[in-house]
Scaffold this motif. Structure first.
Motif, PDB file in Angstrom:
ATOM      1  N   TYR A   1       0.820  -1.210   0.000  1.00 23.81           N
ATOM      2  CA  TYR A   1       0.000   0.000   0.000  1.00 23.81           C
ATOM      3  C   TYR A   1       0.856   1.264   0.000  1.00 23.81           C
ATOM      4  O   TYR A   1       0.656   2.178  -0.809  1.00 23.81           O
ATOM      5  CB  TYR A   1      -0.927  -0.007   1.217  1.00 23.81           C
ATOM      6  N   PHE A   2       1.834   1.320   0.883  1.00 20.11           N
ATOM      7  CA  PHE A   2       2.657   2.523   0.973  1.00 20.11           C
ATOM      8  C   PHE A   2       3.518   2.720  -0.284  1.00 20.11           C
ATOM      9  O   PHE A   2       3.809   3.855  -0.664  1.00 20.11           O
ATOM     10  CB  PHE A   2       3.535   2.474   2.217  1.00 20.11           C
ATOM     11  N   GLU A   3       3.921   1.626  -0.922  1.00 17.29           N
ATOM     12  CA  GLU A   3       4.692   1.756  -2.159  1.00 17.29           C
ATOM     13  C   GLU A   3       3.849   2.420  -3.247  1.00 17.29           C
ATOM     14  O   GLU A   3       4.319   3.327  -3.955  1.00 17.29           O
ATOM     15  CB  GLU A   3       5.167   0.382  -2.625  1.00 17.29           C
ATOM     16  N   VAL A   4       2.598   1.979  -3.374  1.00 23.96           N
ATOM     17  CA  VAL A   4       1.684   2.572  -4.349  1.00 23.96           C
ATOM     18  C   VAL A   4       1.458   4.046  -4.048  1.00 23.96           C
ATOM     19  O   VAL A   4       1.529   4.909  -4.938  1.00 23.96           O
ATOM     20  CB  VAL A   4       0.350   1.804  -4.348  1.00 23.96           C
ATOM     21  N   MET A   5       1.184   4.360  -2.787  1.00 25.32           N
ATOM     22  CA  MET A   5       0.899   5.739  -2.418  1.00 25.32           C
ATOM     23  C   MET A   5       2.132   6.629  -2.600  1.00 25.32           C
ATOM     24  O   MET A   5       2.033   7.758  -3.102  1.00 25.32           O
ATOM     25  CB  MET A   5       0.420   5.805  -0.974  1.00 25.32           C
ATOM     26  N   SER A   6       3.280   6.142  -2.204  1.00 23.72           N
ATOM     27  CA  SER A   6       4.499   6.939  -2.321  1.00 23.72           C
ATOM     28  C   SER A   6       4.806   7.264  -3.776  1.00 23.72           C
ATOM     29  O   SER A   6       5.188   8.394  -4.108  1.00 23.72           O
ATOM     30  CB  SER A   6       5.688   6.195  -1.702  1.00 23.72           C
TER      31      SER A   6
ATOM     32  N   GLU B   1      -4.369   8.695  -9.366  1.00 25.92           N
ATOM     33  CA  GLU B   1      -3.365   7.757  -9.877  1.00 25.92           C
ATOM     34  C   GLU B   1      -3.061   6.661  -8.862  1.00 25.92           C
ATOM     35  O   GLU B   1      -2.814   5.509  -9.243  1.00 25.92           O
ATOM     36  CB  GLU B   1      -2.095   8.523 -10.235  1.00 25.92           C
ATOM     37  N   ALA B   2      -3.087   7.005  -7.580  1.00 27.46           N
ATOM     38  CA  ALA B   2      -2.889   5.982  -6.549  1.00 27.46           C
ATOM     39  C   ALA B   2      -3.988   4.936  -6.627  1.00 27.46           C
ATOM     40  O   ALA B   2      -3.735   3.732  -6.445  1.00 27.46           O
ATOM     41  CB  ALA B   2      -2.870   6.629  -5.167  1.00 27.46           C
ATOM     42  N   GLN B   3      -5.221   5.389  -6.926  1.00 30.21           N
ATOM     43  CA  GLN B   3      -6.339   4.458  -7.050  1.00 30.21           C
ATOM     44  C   GLN B   3      -6.120   3.494  -8.213  1.00 30.21           C
ATOM     45  O   GLN B   3      -6.380   2.288  -8.105  1.00 30.21           O
ATOM     46  CB  GLN B   3      -7.630   5.256  -7.261  1.00 30.21           C
ATOM     47  N   THR B   4      -5.604   4.017  -9.329  1.00 29.74           N
ATOM     48  CA  THR B   4      -5.329   3.169 -10.488  1.00 29.74           C
ATOM     49  C   THR B   4      -4.218   2.170 -10.176  1.00 29.74           C
ATOM     50  O   THR B   4      -4.314   0.984 -10.503  1.00 29.74           O
ATOM     51  CB  THR B   4      -4.925   4.044 -11.692  1.00 29.74           C
ATOM     52  N   LEU B   5      -3.148   2.653  -9.546  1.00 29.45           N
ATOM     53  CA  LEU B   5      -2.053   1.760  -9.189  1.00 29.45           C
ATOM     54  C   LEU B   5      -2.486   0.701  -8.189  1.00 29.45           C
ATOM     55  O   LEU B   5      -2.055  -0.456  -8.253  1.00 29.45           O
ATOM     56  CB  LEU B   5      -0.887   2.566  -8.602  1.00 29.45           C
ATOM     57  N   LEU B   6      -3.351   1.096  -7.267  1.00 31.60           N
ATOM     58  CA  LEU B   6      -3.826   0.145  -6.264  1.00 31.60           C
ATOM     59  C   LEU B   6      -4.673  -0.950  -6.908  1.00 31.60           C
ATOM     60  O   LEU B   6      -4.606  -2.117  -6.500  1.00 31.60           O
ATOM     61  CB  LEU B   6      -4.630   0.889  -5.194  1.00 31.60           C
ATOM     62  N   ARG B   7      -5.437  -0.576  -7.923  1.00 32.67           N
ATOM     63  CA  ARG B   7      -6.225  -1.588  -8.633  1.00 32.67           C
ATOM     64  C   ARG B   7      -5.295  -2.604  -9.298  1.00 32.67           C
ATOM     65  O   ARG B   7      -5.538  -3.817  -9.259  1.00 32.67           O
ATOM     66  CB  ARG B   7      -7.123  -0.904  -9.666  1.00 32.67           C
TER      67      ARG B   7
ATOM     68  N   ILE C   1      -6.541  -4.666  -1.129  1.00 29.05           N
ATOM     69  CA  ILE C   1      -6.397  -3.490  -0.272  1.00 29.05           C
ATOM     70  C   ILE C   1      -7.389  -2.424  -0.718  1.00 29.05           C
ATOM     71  O   ILE C   1      -7.392  -2.030  -1.889  1.00 29.05           O
ATOM     72  CB  ILE C   1      -4.976  -2.910  -0.345  1.00 29.05           C
ATOM     73  N   GLU C   2      -8.225  -1.975   0.185  1.00 29.31           N
ATOM     74  CA  GLU C   2      -9.078  -0.823  -0.070  1.00 29.31           C
ATOM     75  C   GLU C   2      -8.688   0.285   0.896  1.00 29.31           C
ATOM     76  O   GLU C   2      -8.240   0.025   2.010  1.00 29.31           O
ATOM     77  CB  GLU C   2     -10.548  -1.193   0.106  1.00 29.31           C
ATOM     78  N   HIS C   3      -8.872   1.511   0.441  1.00 35.44           N
ATOM     79  CA  HIS C   3      -8.481   2.613   1.310  1.00 35.44           C
ATOM     80  C   HIS C   3      -9.489   3.746   1.221  1.00 35.44           C
ATOM     81  O   HIS C   3     -10.396   3.740   0.380  1.00 35.44           O
ATOM     82  CB  HIS C   3      -7.067   3.104   0.961  1.00 35.44           C
ATOM     83  N   ALA C   4      -9.316   4.717   2.096  1.00 32.73           N
ATOM     84  CA  ALA C   4     -10.111   5.942   2.087  1.00 32.73           C
ATOM     85  C   ALA C   4      -9.148   7.111   2.174  1.00 32.73           C
ATOM     86  O   ALA C   4      -8.161   7.071   2.915  1.00 32.73           O
ATOM     87  CB  ALA C   4     -11.080   5.958   3.263  1.00 32.73           C
ATOM     88  N   LEU C   5      -9.451   8.163   1.409  1.00 29.37           N
ATOM     89  CA  LEU C   5      -8.506   9.273   1.275  1.00 29.37           C
ATOM     90  C   LEU C   5      -9.259  10.592   1.352  1.00 29.37           C
ATOM     91  O   LEU C   5     -10.284  10.767   0.684  1.00 29.37           O
ATOM     92  CB  LEU C   5      -7.779   9.124  -0.066  1.00 29.37           C
ATOM     93  N   GLY C   6      -8.762  11.512   2.166  1.00 31.55           N
ATOM     94  CA  GLY C   6      -9.347  12.837   2.287  1.00 31.55           C
ATOM     95  C   GLY C   6      -8.389  13.901   1.810  1.00 31.55           C
ATOM     96  O   GLY C   6      -7.182  13.842   2.089  1.00 31.55           O
ATOM     97  N   LEU C   7      -8.908  14.896   1.077  1.00 29.53           N
ATOM     98  CA  LEU C   7      -8.105  15.988   0.544  1.00 29.53           C
ATOM     99  C   LEU C   7      -8.682  17.327   0.980  1.00 29.53           C
ATOM    100  O   LEU C   7      -9.894  17.550   0.888  1.00 29.53           O
ATOM    101  CB  LEU C   7      -8.085  15.952  -0.983  1.00 29.53           C
TER     102      LEU C   7
ATOM    103  N   GLU D   1     -13.824   4.449  -8.797  1.00 29.14           N
ATOM    104  CA  GLU D   1     -14.674   3.463  -8.145  1.00 29.14           C
ATOM    105  C   GLU D   1     -13.873   2.705  -7.098  1.00 29.14           C
ATOM    106  O   GLU D   1     -12.669   2.888  -6.964  1.00 29.14           O
ATOM    107  CB  GLU D   1     -15.225   2.492  -9.197  1.00 29.14           C
ATOM    108  N   SER D   2     -14.543   1.829  -6.406  1.00 29.98           N
ATOM    109  CA  SER D   2     -13.863   1.004  -5.426  1.00 29.98           C
ATOM    110  C   SER D   2     -12.739   0.220  -6.082  1.00 29.98           C
ATOM    111  O   SER D   2     -12.877  -0.235  -7.225  1.00 29.98           O
ATOM    112  CB  SER D   2     -14.855   0.025  -4.773  1.00 29.98           C
ATOM    113  N   VAL D   3     -11.638   0.040  -5.375  1.00 21.25           N
ATOM    114  CA  VAL D   3     -10.488  -0.625  -5.950  1.00 21.25           C
ATOM    115  C   VAL D   3     -10.757  -2.093  -6.257  1.00 21.25           C
ATOM    116  O   VAL D   3     -10.042  -2.708  -7.009  1.00 21.25           O
ATOM    117  CB  VAL D   3      -9.271  -0.532  -5.022  1.00 21.25           C
ATOM    118  N   THR D   4     -11.784  -2.673  -5.683  1.00 23.59           N
ATOM    119  CA  THR D   4     -12.085  -4.077  -5.934  1.00 23.59           C
ATOM    120  C   THR D   4     -13.179  -4.238  -6.973  1.00 23.59           C
ATOM    121  O   THR D   4     -13.578  -5.341  -7.284  1.00 23.59           O
ATOM    122  CB  THR D   4     -12.525  -4.785  -4.644  1.00 23.59           C
ATOM    123  N   ALA D   5     -13.692  -3.137  -7.507  1.00 22.18           N
ATOM    124  CA  ALA D   5     -14.790  -3.210  -8.484  1.00 22.18           C
ATOM    125  C   ALA D   5     -14.297  -3.802  -9.797  1.00 22.18           C
ATOM    126  O   ALA D   5     -13.160  -3.661 -10.169  1.00 22.18           O
ATOM    127  CB  ALA D   5     -15.355  -1.812  -8.720  1.00 22.18           C
TER     128      ALA D   5
END
Length: 413
Positions: free
Chosen positions: A256-261, A303-309, A323-329, A409-413
């Protein structure tokens, strides 16, 4: 020095050498005149050039230094007389288990050998290391490997190669050997400086590490900056922690952290801290690029959402939980600097804007949206966003209008 040559013409591009340096003994130059050089690569470039100008018939030189780095076992610099600048290579962890390492001179030097010499034109000399055949095919006639001993007892490695018909003379080898103590000292200083810089960047982030290294270490010393704040964490992590063994949890977090970083850093953001299964990152807003910088924060989230998928597809293939996550901006003014106790400091951001970004991340979990942004972000970005209505936020009197980017959408969709 070559007779008839103009000393100025002998200086390589970018060199720290001066005309006066070319007449100095190499050991004295290392000790007295190389202190302004800030990298092992530049040091080896100028040292080898100085040696060649003074008649040392170098074809190639290399230096291998073991280092403390989360991704690398060591650093190697290779100088060749045919190249303007040396190569610098990071040697990854695990190399000591490879056949190429085991059959190289490195283990022999590391285990205490005083030196290794092979006269490559002598048919009676065994080519007992694969590198020797490679060097011979490149025209080398003589090869010498010598230890570089650091002050803590660690042994590193330097090699010298020539392509002259008769190889190195005894006098030339004596000169090279005499350089070892001061060369080791200079490289150790450079590597300790580089190690400090790299570790600060790894553990604190590029900008924060630079600020700390430049002296921003006093408790309470902060500055107010305007930034887009990204707050994210993994959904269902508590349940996963109970259900999965420790190594699987570590693997999940690392994925997860690799994708986000990757997505955050490529868009100019900086991760300030990992908080359990979450992270806090900022995208400082420039005075003339605020909208662009805010847009970068939202793009990083998408882009993090795409990489996480994509990462989840690999995890599914190997029977691992997705891995599913929630993100606030959010965007706002924050205090950026040192807080903590007299003996333990944290370089971070604090303020109402950070609190709201955290609350938005929690709201994203409740609403089932991977990414939730505040109305301030929505008004700044060019990317299309859709309204999700007004929602109460703990700690705030009035409900807050929130938005989500289209197409996420949800990363597992």
């Amino acid at each position: 020095m070559h007779h008839g040559a103009d000393p100025a013409d002998l200086l390589p591009t970018g060199s720290a050498l001066t005309e006066d340096d070319l007449a100095l003994p190499p050991g004295r130059w290392l000790l007295e005149r190389s202190t302004g050089i800030l990298s092992m690569r530049a040091l080896m470039r100028d040292l080898c050039h100085l040696l060649v100008v003074q008649g040392m018939p170098l074809q190639r030189a290399s230096c291998f230094i073991r280092t403390l780095h989360p991704q690398a076992n060591g650093r190697s610099v290779i100088w060749r007389k045919t190249m303007r600048d040396p190569e610098e290579l990071m040697v990854l962890h695990g190399i000591e288990e490879t056949e190429s390492f085991k059959t190289s001179p490195l283990p022999v030097i590391f285990n205490g050998a005083g030196a290794i010499r092979r006269r490559l034109t002598d048919s009676t000399v065994p080519l007992d290391y694969p590198v020797l055949m490679d060097l011979k095919q490149q025209g080398a006639t003589d090869y010498v490997a010598m230890p570089l001993k650091f002050s803590d007892g660690e042994i590193n490695f330097v090699t010298w190669t020539t392509d002259t018909e008769d190889g190195f003379t005894t006098e030339q080898l004596s000169i090279l050997d005499s350089l070892l103590p001061v060369l080791a000292l200079r490289i150790e200083i450079l590597e300790r400086q580089k190690l400090t810089e790299e570790l600060l960047q790894v553990y604190l982030g590029h900008d924060t590490g630079r600020r700390v290294l430049n002296g921003a270490i006093r408790r309470g010393s902060t500055e107010t900056i305007r930034a887009a704040i990204l707050y994210a964490d993994v959904r269902g992590f508590t349940a996963a922690s109970d259900a999965l063994p420790g190594p699987e949890i570590i693997s999940l977090l690392n994925d997860y952290f690799e994708v986000m970083s990757q997505s955050i850093e490529e868009r100019g953001g900086e991760i300030l801290k990992f908080i359990g299964d979450g992270l806090l990152a900022i995208f400082p807003l420039g005075p003339d690029s605020a909208e662009k910088d805010a847009d970068s924060a939202l793009k990083a989230a998408i882009e993090a959402q795409t990489l996480l998928r994509g990462r989840n597809a690999i995890r599914k293939k190997h029977g691992k939980p997705v891995i599913e996550h929630a993100l606030g901006l959010h965007v706002g003014d924050v205090s950026y600097g040192n807080i903590g106790s007299p003996t333990r400091l944290d370089f971070t951001v604090i303020g109402p804007a950070v609190n709201l970004a955290s609350r938005l991340q929690g709201l994203a979990k409740e609403l089932g949206h991977p990414i939730v942004a505040s109305d301030l972000i929505a008004r700044m970005v060019k990317l299309p966003v859709k309204p999700l209505g007004r929602h109460p936020i703990r700690g705030l009197r009035a409900p807050v209008e929130i938005f989500a980017p289209y197409g996420v959408e949800s990363v597992t969709a």
